[in-house]
Write a protein that holds these residues in place. Structure first.
Motif, PDB file in Angstrom:
ATOM      1  N   MET A  36      22.982 -26.734  13.275  1.00 24.28           N
ATOM      2  CA  MET A  36      22.681 -26.705  11.840  1.00 24.28           C
ATOM      3  C   MET A  36      23.026 -25.327  11.274  1.00 24.28           C
ATOM      4  SD  MET A  36      19.256 -28.252  10.075  1.00 24.28           S
ATOM      5  CE  MET A  36      18.131 -27.520  11.236  1.00 24.28           C
ATOM      6  N   ARG A  37      23.768 -25.323  10.150  1.00 23.95           N
ATOM      7  CA  ARG A  37      24.108 -24.057   9.490  1.00 23.95           C
ATOM      8  C   ARG A  37      23.446 -24.055   8.111  1.00 23.95           C
ATOM      9  NH1 ARG A  37      28.394 -25.280  12.872  1.00 23.95           N
ATOM     10  NH2 ARG A  37      28.940 -26.971  11.469  1.00 23.95           N
ATOM     11  N   ILE A  38      22.545 -23.092   7.921  1.00 24.74           N
ATOM     12  CA  ILE A  38      21.727 -23.069   6.704  1.00 24.74           C
ATOM     13  C   ILE A  38      21.979 -21.783   5.933  1.00 24.74           C
ATOM     14  CG2 ILE A  38      19.354 -23.162   5.804  1.00 24.74           C
ATOM     15  CD1 ILE A  38      18.462 -24.455   8.403  1.00 24.74           C
ATOM     16  N   VAL A  39      22.022 -21.891   4.602  1.00 22.04           N
ATOM     17  CA  VAL A  39      22.035 -20.705   3.740  1.00 22.04           C
ATOM     18  C   VAL A  39      20.716 -20.703   2.972  1.00 22.04           C
ATOM     19  CG1 VAL A  39      23.070 -19.675   1.678  1.00 22.04           C
ATOM     20  CG2 VAL A  39      24.545 -20.579   3.482  1.00 22.04           C
ATOM     21  N   LEU A  40      20.038 -19.561   2.987  1.00 18.73           N
ATOM     22  CA  LEU A  40      18.761 -19.445   2.287  1.00 18.73           C
ATOM     23  C   LEU A  40      18.937 -18.503   1.101  1.00 18.73           C
ATOM     24  CD1 LEU A  40      15.782 -20.189   2.265  1.00 18.73           C
ATOM     25  CD2 LEU A  40      15.347 -18.395   3.887  1.00 18.73           C
ATOM     26  N   LEU A  41      18.687 -19.033  -0.105  1.00 19.83           N
ATOM     27  CA  LEU A  41      18.835 -18.234  -1.322  1.00 19.83           C
ATOM     28  C   LEU A  41      17.462 -17.926  -1.908  1.00 19.83           C
ATOM     29  CD1 LEU A  41      21.600 -20.419  -3.063  1.00 19.83           C
ATOM     30  CD2 LEU A  41      21.979 -18.324  -1.723  1.00 19.83           C
ATOM     31  N   GLY A  42      17.375 -16.852  -2.666  1.00 15.00           N
ATOM     32  CA  GLY A  42      16.112 -16.516  -3.332  1.00 15.00           C
ATOM     33  C   GLY A  42      16.095 -15.059  -3.721  1.00 15.00           C
ATOM     34  N   ALA A  43      15.336 -14.746  -4.759  1.00 17.40           N
ATOM     35  CA  ALA A  43      15.242 -13.370  -5.273  1.00 17.40           C
ATOM     36  C   ALA A  43      14.642 -12.445  -4.211  1.00 17.40           C
ATOM     37  CB  ALA A  43      14.367 -13.364  -6.526  1.00 17.40           C
ATOM     38  N   PRO A  44      14.781 -11.131  -4.394  1.00 15.25           N
ATOM     39  CA  PRO A  44      14.072 -10.190  -3.519  1.00 15.25           C
ATOM     40  C   PRO A  44      12.580 -10.530  -3.510  1.00 15.25           C
ATOM     41  CG  PRO A  44      15.488  -9.001  -5.054  1.00 15.25           C
ATOM     42  CD  PRO A  44      15.556 -10.443  -5.436  1.00 15.25           C
ATOM     43  N   GLY A  45      11.979 -10.561  -2.357  1.00 15.68           N
ATOM     44  CA  GLY A  45      10.538 -10.823  -2.268  1.00 15.68           C
ATOM     45  C   GLY A  45      10.157 -12.292  -2.358  1.00 15.68           C
ATOM     46  N   ALA A  46      11.138 -13.182  -2.441  1.00 18.53           N
ATOM     47  CA  ALA A  46      10.821 -14.617  -2.558  1.00 18.53           C
ATOM     48  C   ALA A  46      10.221 -15.169  -1.268  1.00 18.53           C
ATOM     49  CB  ALA A  46      12.080 -15.402  -2.918  1.00 18.53           C
ATOM     50  N   GLY A  47      10.466 -14.463  -0.153  1.00 15.84           N
ATOM     51  CA  GLY A  47       9.946 -14.931   1.135  1.00 15.84           C
ATOM     52  C   GLY A  47      11.053 -15.417   2.062  1.00 15.84           C
ATOM     53  N   LYS A  48      12.275 -14.959   1.846  1.00 19.58           N
ATOM     54  CA  LYS A  48      13.404 -15.419   2.674  1.00 19.58           C
ATOM     55  C   LYS A  48      13.174 -15.045   4.147  1.00 19.58           C
ATOM     56  CE  LYS A  48      16.537 -13.094   0.295  1.00 19.58           C
ATOM     57  NZ  LYS A  48      15.668 -12.449  -0.694  1.00 19.58           N
ATOM     58  N   GLY A  49      12.887 -13.771   4.377  1.00 18.37           N
ATOM     59  CA  GLY A  49      12.674 -13.305   5.747  1.00 18.37           C
ATOM     60  C   GLY A  49      11.518 -14.041   6.413  1.00 18.37           C
TER      61      GLY A  49
END
Ligand code: AP5
Ligand code: MG
Length: 217
Positions: free
Chosen positions: A1-14
Motif C-alpha cells: 500500500m502506498r499512501i500520501v498523507l496531507l494536512g496543515a502543520p500540526g494537523a497530526g500527520k506524524g
C-alpha cells in the motif's frame, strides 16, 4: 500500500503515521524528519535546508525531490506512507513520474482537516523525541514520565520551528503553497477527508476503518 498523507502543520500527520505504519507494516517517510536528521548529522543537505526550515518557509523543490526520491527507492515492497511530501504541485508531479517509471501508483490519499484555532495549541504544546521521532503533547498526549520518551527513555525536546512567530509563517506557507495541492489531487484522484479536530484515537479509528475496507476490497 502506498499512501500520501496531507494536512496543515500540526494537523497530526506524524502522530497518525506512527499508528498507521504499526498496523499495516509500512515504511514511514516524513520529509520533515529526514531533514531534521540531516541537520543533526551536519550534512550539506541539512545545512542548505536550515534557513528555510527556521523561517517557516519551504525548502526548494529540487532539494526535496531528490532527497525523497532516494528515500522512496529504498522502501520495501510492503509500501510506504508519505508525511509532508509532496507539498507543492511540482513535487506531486515529480512523485507521479517516479511511480509511473516503476509502474506503481499512489493507492490512498488521506487529508487531515483541522481548525486553525486548534493548530496553534497543538504545535506550541508538542514535544518530540530527537532519537526515534515519537511525538507527544504536554496536555493531549502525555508521555508516561514528563519530558521523557516512552519508547527509548530519551529526553524530549521542543522543535525550534514551534516558536509562535515561526508557527505563524508555517501556516501562511501552507495556505499559499500547499493548500492548492489538495485541489490538484481532488481533480485527479479520490482524496479521503478526515475530521482531525477529534482526539488522536478517534482520528486513527476512522482512518483504520477506511484503510481496512480498502485493503479488503
Ligand atoms: P514538517 O516536519 O513536515 O512539519 P509540518 O508539516 O509543519 O507538520 P508538523 O510536523 O508540524 O505537524 P504534524 O501534522 O506532523 O503534527 P503532529 O503529529 O506532530 O516540516 C518541517 C519543515 O521542513 C517545513 O516547515 C519545511 O521548511 C521543511 N519541509 C518539510 N517537507 C517539505 C517539503 N515537502 N517541501 C519543502 N519543504 C519541506 O501533531 C502536532 C501536535 O499535536 C503534537 O504535539 C501531537 O501530540 C498533538 N496531536 C496530534 N494529533 C492530535 C489530536 N487528534 N488531538 C490532540 N492532539 C493531537
Ligand atoms: Mg510532523
Amino acid at each position: 500500500m502506498r499512501i500520501v498523507l496531507l494536512g496543515a502543520p500540526g494537523a497530526g500527520k506524524g502522530t497518525q503515521c506512527k499508528r498507521i505504519v504499526d498496523r499495516y507494516s509500512l515504511q514511514h517517510l516524513s520529509s520533515g524528519d529526514i531533514l531534521r536528521e540531516q541537520r543533526a548529522a551536519g550534512t550539506e543537505l541539512g545545512k542548505k535546508a536550515q534557513s528555510y526550515m527556521d523561517s517557516g518557509g519551504l525548502v526548494p523543490d529540487e532539494i526535496i525531490v531528490e532527497m525523497m526520491i532516494e528515500a522512496i527507492k529504498k522502501t520495501p515492497e510492503a509500501g510506504f506512507i508519505l508525511d509532508g511530501f509532496p507539498r507543492t504541485v511540482n513535487q506531486a508531479i515529480e512523485l507521479d513520474k517516479l511511480l509511473n517509471d516503476s509502474e506503481q501508483d499512489i493507492d490512498v490519499i488521506i487529508n487531515l482537516l483541522v481548525d486553525s484555532r486548534i493548530i496553534e495549541e497543538r504545535m506550541t504544546g508538542r514535544r518530540s523525541c530527537p532519537k526515534c521521532g515519537a511525538v507527544y503533547h504536554v496536555k493531549n498526549l502525555k508521555p508516561k514520565i514528563t519530558g521523557v520518551c516512552d519508547k527509548d527513555g530519551t529526553k524530549l525536546i521542543q522543535r525550534p520551528d514551534d516558536k509562535p512567530e515561526v508557527v505563524a509563517n508555517r501556516l501562511k506557507t501552507y495556505h499559499v503553497q500547499t493548500e492548492s495541492l489538495v485541489d490538484y489531487y481532488k481533480n485527479r484522484r479520490t482524496v479521503y477527508d478526515f475530521d482531525a479536530n477529534k482526539s488522536a484515537d478517534e482520528v486513527s479509528g476512522l482512518i483504520f476503518e477506511k484503510l481496512d475496507a480498502l485493503v479488503e476490497a
